[in-house]
Scaffold this motif. Structure first.
Motif, short mmCIF file in Angstrom:
data_model
loop_
_atom_site.label_atom_id
_atom_site.label_comp_id
_atom_site.label_asym_id
_atom_site.label_seq_id
_atom_site.Cartn_x
_atom_site.Cartn_y
_atom_site.Cartn_z
N ALA A 195 0.85 -1.19 0.00
CA ALA A 195 0.00 0.00 0.00
C ALA A 195 0.89 1.24 0.00
N VAL A 196 0.45 2.27 -0.66
CA VAL A 196 1.20 3.52 -0.70
C VAL A 196 0.98 4.25 0.62
N PRO A 197 2.04 4.50 1.38
CA PRO A 197 1.87 5.12 2.70
C PRO A 197 1.54 6.61 2.65
N GLY A 198 1.65 7.22 1.49
CA GLY A 198 1.42 8.66 1.36
C GLY A 198 2.48 9.25 0.45
N PHE A 199 2.36 10.53 0.25
CA PHE A 199 3.34 11.21 -0.60
C PHE A 199 4.57 11.57 0.24
N PRO A 200 5.76 11.17 -0.20
CA PRO A 200 6.95 11.48 0.59
C PRO A 200 7.23 12.98 0.69
N SER A 201 6.78 13.75 -0.29
CA SER A 201 7.06 15.18 -0.24
C SER A 201 6.13 15.93 0.71
N GLN A 202 5.12 15.26 1.22
CA GLN A 202 4.14 15.93 2.07
C GLN A 202 4.79 16.60 3.28
#
Length: 165
Positions: free
Chosen positions: A66-73
Motif C-alpha cells: 500500500a502507498v503510505p502517502g506522498f513522501p514530499s508531504q
C-alpha cells in the motif's frame, strides 16, 4: 526485444533524463526554483516533488505494498534534495524491474488509487505509465523554466539518450 528489456531501457533513460534536468537546475537560486507560475504544479520545485511522489507511489504498488502517502508531504528540503530523492527512487525502480522475468511484467496486479478505487492491470502498463508520466512533467519543467527566464534546457528525448550510447 522483449517487454522486460524495453522497460529496463526506458527506466535507465528515465534516470538519465532526471539527472539532465537536475544538472540544468541545480545551480539556480532556490527562490527562483520556488517561484510560483501558472502550471499544473506551480513551481519548478513542486513539479520535481510531484515526479518524486508519483515514482515513489508506483514503486510501492509494484512491490505489492500500500502507498503510505506522498513522501514530499512532510518534505522541507531544497529542490536539490528533492532531485536526489527522485533519482534514488528512479534507481530503485530500475533495480526492481531488472530482477524480474518477462512473465512478471505480463502478470496483472491490483492496487488502489488515491481515491480508494481498486484497479488491476499488467505490471508492464503501470511501469510504462509511471516512466511516461515523468517524461510529461519533465516537459513542464522546461516550460516553467523558460517562463522564468532560464535558457538552454537540456534535450531529454529518448532518442537523445540513445545517441549517447
Amino acid at each position: 526485444m522483449q517487454t522486460n528489456e524495453l522497460l529496463r531501457q526506458y527506466a535507465t533513460f528515465n534516470i538519465w533524463a532526471n539527472q539532465k534536468m537536475f544538472d540544468w537546475l541545480k545551480d539556480q537560486p532556490e527562490t527562483l526554483l520556488e517561484t510560483e507560475v501558472s502550471s499544473s504544479f506551480s513551481s519548478l520545485k513542486k513539479t520535481v516533488l510531484h515526479i518524486w511522489d508519483a515514482e515513489d507511489a508506483w514503486f510501492f504498488r509494484l512491490n505489492g505494498q500500500a502507498v503510505p502517502g506522498f513522501p514530499s508531504q512532510d518534505f522541507s528540503g531544497t529542490t536539490a534534495d528533492g532531485f536526489h530523492r527522485l533519482l534514488a527512487i528512479s534507481t530503485n525502480i530500475l533495480s526492481l524491474i531488472s530482477k524480474k522475468s518477462e512473465e512478471w511484467f505480463d502478470e496483472d496486479f491490483s492496487y488502489h488509487s488515491f481515491a480508494g478505487l481498486l484497479f488491476s492491470n499488467p505490471r508492464r502498463d503501470s511501469i510504462h505509465h509511471v516512466l511516461n508520466h515523468s517524461t510529461y512533467h519533465r516537459g513542464q519543467l522546461v516550460t516553467i523554466g523558460r517562463s522564468l527566464g532560464l535558457t538552454d534546457p537540456p534535450s531529454t528525448d529518448f532518442i537523445a539518450w540513445k545517441r549517447t550510447l
